[in-house]
Design an enzyme around this catalytic site. Structure first.
Site, PDB file in Angstrom:
ATOM      1  N   GLU A  66       0.842  -1.198   0.000  1.00  0.00           N
ATOM      2  CA  GLU A  66       0.000   0.000   0.000  1.00  0.00           C
ATOM      3  C   GLU A  66       0.880   1.251   0.000  1.00  0.00           C
ATOM      4  O   GLU A  66       1.874   1.324   0.716  1.00  0.00           O
ATOM      5  CB  GLU A  66      -0.899   0.022   1.237  1.00  0.00           C
ATOM      6  N   PHE A  67       0.484   2.221  -0.798  1.00  0.00           N
ATOM      7  CA  PHE A  67       1.137   3.536  -0.784  1.00  0.00           C
ATOM      8  C   PHE A  67       0.062   4.568  -0.446  1.00  0.00           C
ATOM      9  O   PHE A  67      -0.249   5.454  -1.239  1.00  0.00           O
ATOM     10  CB  PHE A  67       1.785   3.833  -2.135  1.00  0.00           C
ATOM     11  N   ALA A  69      -1.471   7.462   2.253  1.00  0.00           N
ATOM     12  CA  ALA A  69      -1.110   8.383   3.334  1.00  0.00           C
ATOM     13  C   ALA A  69      -2.298   8.549   4.272  1.00  0.00           C
ATOM     14  O   ALA A  69      -3.441   8.678   3.820  1.00  0.00           O
ATOM     15  CB  ALA A  69      -0.704   9.735   2.756  1.00  0.00           C
ATOM     16  N   ALA A 128      10.653   3.493  -0.368  1.00  0.00           N
ATOM     17  CA  ALA A 128       9.861   4.711  -0.568  1.00  0.00           C
ATOM     18  C   ALA A 128       9.723   5.487   0.736  1.00  0.00           C
ATOM     19  O   ALA A 128       9.929   6.712   0.779  1.00  0.00           O
ATOM     20  CB  ALA A 128       8.484   4.363  -1.134  1.00  0.00           C
ATOM     21  N   ASN A 129       9.374   4.796   1.816  1.00  0.00           N
ATOM     22  CA  ASN A 129       9.231   5.485   3.099  1.00  0.00           C
ATOM     23  C   ASN A 129      10.576   5.990   3.613  1.00  0.00           C
ATOM     24  O   ASN A 129      10.653   7.062   4.227  1.00  0.00           O
ATOM     25  CB  ASN A 129       8.578   4.560   4.123  1.00  0.00           C
ATOM     26  N   PHE A 131      13.078   7.032   1.754  1.00  0.00           N
ATOM     27  CA  PHE A 131      13.419   8.224   0.979  1.00  0.00           C
ATOM     28  C   PHE A 131      12.622   9.439   1.451  1.00  0.00           C
ATOM     29  O   PHE A 131      13.162  10.544   1.555  1.00  0.00           O
ATOM     30  CB  PHE A 131      13.160   7.984  -0.511  1.00  0.00           C
ATOM     31  N   CYS A 181       4.673   4.565  10.251  1.00  0.00           N
ATOM     32  CA  CYS A 181       5.418   3.904   9.175  1.00  0.00           C
ATOM     33  C   CYS A 181       6.887   4.285   9.076  1.00  0.00           C
ATOM     34  O   CYS A 181       7.751   3.410   8.971  1.00  0.00           O
ATOM     35  CB  CYS A 181       4.743   4.196   7.830  1.00  0.00           C
ATOM     36  N   LYS A 244       0.376  14.505  12.515  1.00  0.00           N
ATOM     37  CA  LYS A 244       0.104  15.451  11.445  1.00  0.00           C
ATOM     38  C   LYS A 244      -1.351  15.867  11.543  1.00  0.00           C
ATOM     39  O   LYS A 244      -2.147  15.247  12.263  1.00  0.00           O
ATOM     40  CB  LYS A 244       0.418  14.863  10.069  1.00  0.00           C
TER      41      LYS A 244
END
Length: 364
Positions: A66-67, A69, A128-129, A131, A181, A244
Site C-alpha cells: 500500500e502507498f 497516506a 519509498a518510506n 526516501f 510507518c 500530522k
C-alpha cells in the site's frame, strides 16, 4: 520490542499465523496478496508455509504494498500515483500478476500499474518510506545550519525544490516526522542491512532516525535558551499533538518526545489538540502528573509563558492571536515547530517568535 532484532526487526508472528490459517482453510488454488509492509523475502517464507504439509492446493504469493497516506487514504486509493505488483517469474506467477493487474485496471490507468519481481516489490515500500523520511531529516539538517547563519530555510527549500531533479515535496522544515510507518520501516531496513552484513548502509539509514530525534531535542533546547535558560514552573502550551493534521493518530508523534522533555525540565505542560487528546493522555501517562490536557486552545494559552505549535492544524492558523497575546504572561514566546504561522504578524503583536530554520523575531 523483544528478542533478536528488538527495536528494529518487524514482528512476523501474525503473518505466519495467517499463512497457516490460509493453508488450513483453502479448498482450492489461491492467490495470496501481501498488503502489509514486510521484510524482503517474506513471500518466500510464506510460500514454504503454504506449501508444507499435505495441502493439495497451489498458492501464488504476490506483493502489492500500500502507498496510502493517513488522512488521504481513500483519495490515494481512488487515484494512486502507482500500483506496484510483484510476483514470481514463472507461468503461474505471471498469470497471478495478470489477475491482479486486471482487478486494478477497473479504475487505475494501465500505465500506473507497475509489475516487478516479488523481492523488488517488497523492498520498494521500505525504500519509498525511507526516501521520504530522509528528505524530512535532510531539510531539518539544513534548518539547523540556517539558524546558525541567519539564512531562511523556507527560502532555501524553495530554491532547492525548484530544481526539477529534486522537487518541492517533503522539504518543509519542522520538528520531525512521526506516524506508524517511517521510523518502523527505516529501522526494518536497518535490520535488513545488518542481517546481510551491510554495515555502512545500515548506519546511513539509522542516521535518518537519529537526526529526527536530534531535531526534537534541538527544538526543546532552543526553547530553553530563549526563555532565559529555564522553563521550570513556566506554563507552556503545546498546540497540536497528532503526528500530522487531520488525524488523531499520535504514533511516534514528535510531540510525545517534546512534551516529555519539557516535563523533565519541570515546566507546566498544557497539551491541546482537536482530535488527539485521548491518545495524548495515554502517550504521556508516565509524566501525567506534570501535564494538563485542555480541549480549548484559548484556555490552554491562558497565563502561558510560551506556546509551541507542533501540529499544523488549520484551526491554529485561524486563532485570534491578539486575544492570545493579551492572555499570556510577558514576555510572550511563540515557537513555531511547523512554520505554519504568520511570523511577521505575530511579531507586530509583540510576540517573541522562534521558527524552525529562521532567525528569531524578538521584542522587549
Amino acid at each position: 520490542t523483544f528478542g533478536q532484532g528488538a527495536g528494529c526487526a518487524a514482528d512476523l508472528q501474525y503473518w505466519e499465523q495467517t499463512a497457516r490459517q490460509i493453508r488450513r482453510c483453502a479448498a482450492g488454488d489461491k492467490i495470496v496478496v501481501e498488503k502489509s509492509t514486510l521484510p524482503v523475502r517474506t513471500a518466500a517464507a510464506m510460500t514454504r508455509i503454504l506449501g508444507s504439509g499435505d495441502s493439495r492446493a497451489h498458492f501464488e504469493v504476490l506483493s502489492n504494498p500500500e502507498f496510502l497516506a493517513e488522512g488521504t487514504a481513500i483519495a490515494d486509493l481512488g487515484s494512486p500515483d502507482r500500483v506496484l505488483i510483484g510476483g514470481n517469474d514463472t507461468p503461474a506467477g505471471r498469470a497471478a500478476v495478470a489477475e491482479l493487474v486486471a482487478l486494478y485496471s477497473a479504475w487505475v490507468p494501465r500505465e500506473r500499474i507497475l509489475t516487478a519481481n516479488v523481492w523488488s516489490s517488497e523492498l520498494s515500500k521500505l525504500a519509498a518510506n525511507a526516501f521520504l523520511a530522509q528528505r524530512v531529516s535532510s531539510i531539518n539538517a539544513i534548518s539547523e545550519i540556517c539558524e546558525a547563519t541567519e539564512a531562511d530555510v523556507t527560502e532555501v527549500a524553495r530554491a532547492v525544490g525548484m530544481d526539477s531533479r529534486i522537487g518541492a515535496k517533503f522539504l518543509k522544515a519542522g520538528v520531525g516526522f512521526g506516524g506508524s510507518c517511517f521510523k518502523k520501516d527505516i529501522l526494518n531496513l536497518v535490520y535488513l542491512c545488518e542481517s546481510y552484513g551491510l554495515k555502512a548502509a545500515a548506519d546511513y539509514w539509522r542516521q535518518v532516525v537519529d537526526f529526527n530525534n536530534h531535531q526534537q531535542e534541538r527544538f526543546v533546547a532552543r526553547m530553553l535558551r530563549a526563555m532565559f535558560n529555564t522553563v521550570a514552573g513556566k506554563r507552556l502550551a503545546l498546540l497540536g499533538f497528532a503526528f500530522k493534521a487531520d488525524t488523531g493518530d499520535t504514533r511516534e508523534s514528535p510531540a510525545i518526545r517534546i512534551a516529555s522533555l519539557l516535563a523533565e525540565e519541570r515546566a507546566v505542560v498544557v497539551v491541546n489538540d482537536p482530535q488527539a487528546l485521548d491518545n495524548a493522555r495515554r502517550d504521556l501517562s508516565a509524566c501525567a502528573d506534570r501535564i494538563v490536557f485542555e480541549a480549548d486552545p484559548y484556555r490552554a494559552v491562558q497565563d502561558a509563558d510560551a506556546l509551541a505549535l507542533l501540529t499544523d492544524w488549520r484551526l491554529y492558523r485561524e486563532l485570534d492571536y491578539a486575544r492570545i497575546f493579551a492572555a499570556m504572561r510577558k514576555p510572550a514566546f511563540v515557537f513555531d515547530g511547523r512554520n505554519a504561522l504568520d511570523h511577521e504578524a505575530l511579531s507586530r503583536l509583540g510576540f517573541n517568535v522562534y521558527a524552525v530554520g529562521k532567525s528569531p523575531r524578538t521584542n522587549a
